[in-house]
Design a protein around this motif. Sequence first.
Motif, PDB file in Angstrom:
ATOM      1  N   LEU A   4       0.826  -1.129  -0.047  1.00 29.59           N
ATOM      2  CA  LEU A   4       0.002   0.086   0.029  1.00 29.59           C
ATOM      3  C   LEU A   4       0.838   1.188   0.265  1.00 29.59           C
ATOM      4  N   TRP A   6       1.581   5.235   0.898  1.00 31.55           N
ATOM      5  CA  TRP A   6       0.993   6.067   2.152  1.00 31.55           C
ATOM      6  C   TRP A   6      -0.349   6.622   1.997  1.00 31.55           C
ATOM      7  N   GLN A   8      -2.949   5.411   0.812  1.00 33.67           N
ATOM      8  CA  GLN A   8      -3.674   4.133   0.966  1.00 33.67           C
ATOM      9  C   GLN A   8      -3.699   3.918   2.587  1.00 33.67           C
ATOM     10  N   TRP A   9      -2.818   4.006   3.211  1.00 39.64           N
ATOM     11  CA  TRP A   9      -2.263   3.582   4.648  1.00 39.64           C
ATOM     12  C   TRP A   9      -3.316   4.699   5.581  1.00 39.64           C
ATOM     13  N   THR A  12      -7.029   3.728   4.899  1.00 38.22           N
ATOM     14  CA  THR A  12      -7.193   2.851   5.983  1.00 38.22           C
ATOM     15  C   THR A  12      -7.344   3.259   7.380  1.00 38.22           C
ATOM     16  N   ALA A  13      -6.501   4.140   7.677  1.00 35.51           N
ATOM     17  CA  ALA A  13      -6.425   4.464   9.034  1.00 35.51           C
ATOM     18  C   ALA A  13      -7.780   5.267   9.353  1.00 35.51           C
TER      19      ALA A  13
END
Length: 68
Positions: A4, A6, A8-9, A12-13
Amino acid sequence: MHPLTWQQWLGTALVFASLYYQAFNKGARGGKSGEVGGGGGDGGDAKDPLAKEMHAEQRERFAGSNRA
């Protein structure tokens, strides 16, 4: 399989943080939710008599099928 990015992270977070917040907030308010489809106990039946009647019919059918 690709890792992933950053961005996408970050997305997600945000998603999981918002889900955690909703669950925590719902628990703090006793499980009631004022949102549509929020799963807050009565599902808004108090404001919608037709929905209340439909839910009552479903409960009766379910109770009848479990007796057999």
